[in-house]
Write an enzyme that holds these catalytic residues in place. Structure first.
Site, PDB file in Angstrom:
ATOM      1  CG  ASN A   1      46.800  25.788  50.033  1.00 53.79           C
ATOM      2  OD1 ASN A   1      47.520  26.150  50.967  1.00 53.79           O
ATOM      3  ND2 ASN A   1      46.267  26.632  49.181  1.00 53.79           N
TER       4      ASN A   1
ATOM      5  NE  ARG B 236      49.867  28.419  47.837  1.00 54.97           N
ATOM      6  CZ  ARG B 236      49.111  29.430  48.207  1.00 54.97           C
ATOM      7  NH1 ARG B 236      47.982  29.205  48.823  1.00 54.97           N
ATOM      8  NH2 ARG B 236      49.477  30.652  47.967  1.00 54.97           N
TER       9      ARG B 236
ATOM     10  CG  HIS C  83      49.653  34.947  43.831  1.00 54.88           C
ATOM     11  ND1 HIS C  83      49.334  36.295  43.892  1.00 54.88           N
ATOM     12  CD2 HIS C  83      48.847  34.332  44.708  1.00 54.88           C
ATOM     13  CE1 HIS C  83      48.371  36.476  44.777  1.00 54.88           C
ATOM     14  NE2 HIS C  83      48.062  35.301  45.296  1.00 54.88           N
TER      15      HIS C  83
ATOM     16  NE  ARG D 241      47.840  39.710  52.076  1.00 55.46           N
ATOM     17  CZ  ARG D 241      47.796  38.681  51.220  1.00 55.46           C
ATOM     18  NH1 ARG D 241      47.962  38.873  49.929  1.00 55.46           N
ATOM     19  NH2 ARG D 241      47.600  37.454  51.673  1.00 55.46           N
TER      20      ARG D 241
ATOM     21  CG  PHE E 216      36.730  43.092  43.166  1.00 60.51           C
ATOM     22  CD1 PHE E 216      37.604  42.625  44.139  1.00 60.51           C
ATOM     23  CD2 PHE E 216      37.072  44.232  42.468  1.00 60.51           C
ATOM     24  CE1 PHE E 216      38.797  43.276  44.396  1.00 60.51           C
ATOM     25  CE2 PHE E 216      38.262  44.892  42.710  1.00 60.51           C
ATOM     26  CZ  PHE E 216      39.129  44.420  43.680  1.00 60.51           C
TER      27      PHE E 216
ATOM     28  CD  GLU F 260      47.383  29.560  42.790  1.00 60.65           C
ATOM     29  OE1 GLU F 260      46.181  29.839  42.986  1.00 60.65           O
ATOM     30  OE2 GLU F 260      48.299  30.095  43.419  1.00 60.65           O
TER      31      GLU F 260
HETATM   32  P1  ADP Z   1      41.731  33.907  46.422  1.00 59.82           P
HETATM   33  O1  ADP Z   1      42.891  34.846  46.400  1.00 59.82           O
HETATM   34  O2  ADP Z   1      41.054  33.826  47.756  1.00 59.82           O
HETATM   35  O3  ADP Z   1      41.984  32.579  45.759  1.00 59.82           O
HETATM   36  P2  ADP Z   1      39.938  34.334  44.184  1.00 59.82           P
HETATM   37  O4  ADP Z   1      40.927  34.154  43.090  1.00 59.82           O
HETATM   38  O5  ADP Z   1      38.904  33.302  44.383  1.00 59.82           O
HETATM   39  O6  ADP Z   1      40.654  34.680  45.543  1.00 59.82           O
HETATM   40  O7  ADP Z   1      39.214  35.741  43.922  1.00 59.82           O
HETATM   41  C1  ADP Z   1      38.228  36.245  44.759  1.00 59.82           C
HETATM   42  C2  ADP Z   1      37.627  37.472  44.080  1.00 59.82           C
HETATM   43  O8  ADP Z   1      37.124  37.075  42.806  1.00 59.82           O
HETATM   44  C3  ADP Z   1      36.463  38.123  44.831  1.00 59.82           C
HETATM   45  O9  ADP Z   1      36.660  39.506  44.959  1.00 59.82           O
HETATM   46  C4  ADP Z   1      35.268  37.860  43.931  1.00 59.82           C
HETATM   47  O10 ADP Z   1      34.406  38.944  43.903  1.00 59.82           O
HETATM   48  C5  ADP Z   1      35.858  37.650  42.570  1.00 59.82           C
HETATM   49  N1  ADP Z   1      35.003  36.724  41.813  1.00 59.82           N
HETATM   50  C6  ADP Z   1      34.972  35.384  41.915  1.00 59.82           C
HETATM   51  N2  ADP Z   1      34.007  34.867  41.124  1.00 59.82           N
HETATM   52  C7  ADP Z   1      33.417  35.902  40.512  1.00 59.82           C
HETATM   53  C8  ADP Z   1      32.360  36.047  39.562  1.00 59.82           C
HETATM   54  N3  ADP Z   1      31.706  34.985  39.084  1.00 59.82           N
HETATM   55  N4  ADP Z   1      32.027  37.304  39.158  1.00 59.82           N
HETATM   56  C9  ADP Z   1      32.700  38.385  39.629  1.00 59.82           C
HETATM   57  N5  ADP Z   1      33.697  38.311  40.526  1.00 59.82           N
HETATM   58  C10 ADP Z   1      34.053  37.103  40.957  1.00 59.82           C
END
Ligand code: ADP
Length: 396
Positions: free
Chosen positions: A7, A91, A180, A241, A284, A384
């Protein structure tokens, strides 16, 4: 077969070496700051400690070389030689209307991907660099392009057209594409399997809530609508975004703040979403913490985010004239218990809701809807890279 999944971004390259027989990850890692001072390579062999090394990489070909060196390293490597890599899966972000499925890469395919550069100027050129670098280091190894947009190519015209002069679609292919796709396809199929349902008679809404976030309506295995558009900026409120907004806002703010159109798009892509709304973070976990300690703006941000997801779910129920299952996936969808609970609370009209006890899980496959629900609500972790490896093996 061992498949290297790549990727490639403009200054980074993520990789995984996957054994397609066991579907296990043999090693994975990341090259960062390619072409910039202070390059860094991370390499994690399965079950062993992660190795992080500072090393400058003038270009992506050098990065690929370093990845291969790590994989075949006598001490820390996971394969004896380059010959063990049976195929490479790339990808690719934008396949435009040219690609409705993954494809084996040849000169013609490269040219067609290049022709989509206009549609994804930040991503496709970088993806192509990844292909060329791998070809330089691994000539003769078959390579496959797996497109983020492909799964959404089944959307009907009524779902992908914008309400603007039709000539812009005809001349420039301005339409909704969605992204996605690899995740939406993987998760929708897995949800049917997990529930023991026939995918050909199954209506599912997939909520891919990560840093980037999108939602899709999948009817009988085919995508009929999705929230991202010409670019990944449309739809849900995301990490940074904005998602949907009144397009007149661009002119309004650019006049007030004296910003160019490029600067405005930078605001909408990088400084908006939950980061911009809360002023706290795009992550988050940080937002949850801030809201928990009484930060009202963080609380309002989360409410706004959940509400947008719930509205999209409602519109996709309408698009499919009903729904059998709603699935949460990606970082937030898989791990954020509160997000699933609050979004679930909006779904009473469907005769469903999230069960507090069942919802108390992270990162595992589970049904989380209350007993007797008319619509199943699930968590299905996305993968993915594995999906790309599977497509690659299928085609070579
Ligand atoms: P990307 O689009 O960069 O692949 P991800 O799918 O990794 O993003 O998602 C990132 C988000 O997931 C962040 O906002 C993060 O807070 C949340 N997140 C990841 N792991 C946890 C966890 N263990 N508990 C709560 N939130 C999580």
């Amino acid at each position: 077969m061992k498949v290297l999944v790549i990727n490639c971004g403009s200054s980074s390259l993520k990789y995984q070496l996957i054994d397609s027989d066991s579907e296990g990850v043999l090693a994975k890692g990341l090259c960062e700051r390619i072409g910039i001072d202070g390059g860094m390579i991370t390499y994690q062999p399965e079950g062993k400690e992660k190795i992080k090394k500072q090393v400058d990489m003038p270009d992506h070909t050098e990065a690929v070389k370093l990845v291969i060196d790590s994989l075949i390293d006598k001490e820390k490597g996971v394969i004896a030689s380059l010959d063990e890599i049976g195929a490479v899966g790339h990808r690719i972000v934008h396949g435009g209307e040219k690609f409705a499925s993954a494809t084996v890469i040849n000169d013609e395919v490269i040219k067609a991907i290049e022709e989509c550069n206009d549609l994804a100027p930040l991503h496709n050129p970088a993806n192509l660099i990844g292909i060329r670098s791998c070809q330089a280091i691994m000539p003769g190894v078959p390579m496959v392009a797996v497109f983020d947009t492909a799964f959404h190519q089944t959307m009907p015209k009524k779902a992908y057209l914008y309400g603007i002069p039709y000539e812009y679609y005809e001349k420039y292919k301005v339409r909704r594409y969605g992204f996605h796709g690899t995740s939406h396809e993987f998760v929708s199929k897995r949800a049917a399997e997990f529930l023991g349902k026939d995918i050909n008679n199954f209506r599912v809404i997939v909520c891919h809530l990560g840093n980037g976030a999108s939602i899709s309506a999948v009817c009988n295995g085919k995508c009929v609508d999705t929230s991202m558009g010409l670019t990944p900026l449309e739809g849900l409120i995301m990490g940074t975004r904005s998602g949907d907004l009144d397009p007149a806002i661009l002119q309004f703010i650019s006049n007030k703040e004296n910003l160019s159109i490029d600067e405005m798009l930078n605001v909408l892509n990088k400084k908006s979403g939950v980061l911009g709304l809360s002023g706290v973070s795009s992550d988050f976990r940080d937002l949850g913490e801030a809201a928990g300690s009484g930060n009202e703006q963080a609380k309002t941000t989360l409410e706004t985010y959940y509400y947008r997801v719930a509205k999209y779910i409602g519109s996709y129920v309408a698009a499919m004239n009903g729904v059998d299952a709603i699935v949460f996936t990606a970082g937030v969808g898989e791990n954020n218990i509160e997000a699933r609970q609050v979004i679930g609370d909006y779904l009473g009209y469907l005769g469903t809701g999230v069960d507090r006890n069942k919802n108390n899980i992270r990162g595992e496959e589970a049904v989380i809807s209350s007993d007797g629900s008319k619509v199943d609500i699930l968590v299905i972790p996305t993968n993915e890279e594995l999906a790309i490896a599977r497509e690659t093996v299928k085609l070579v």
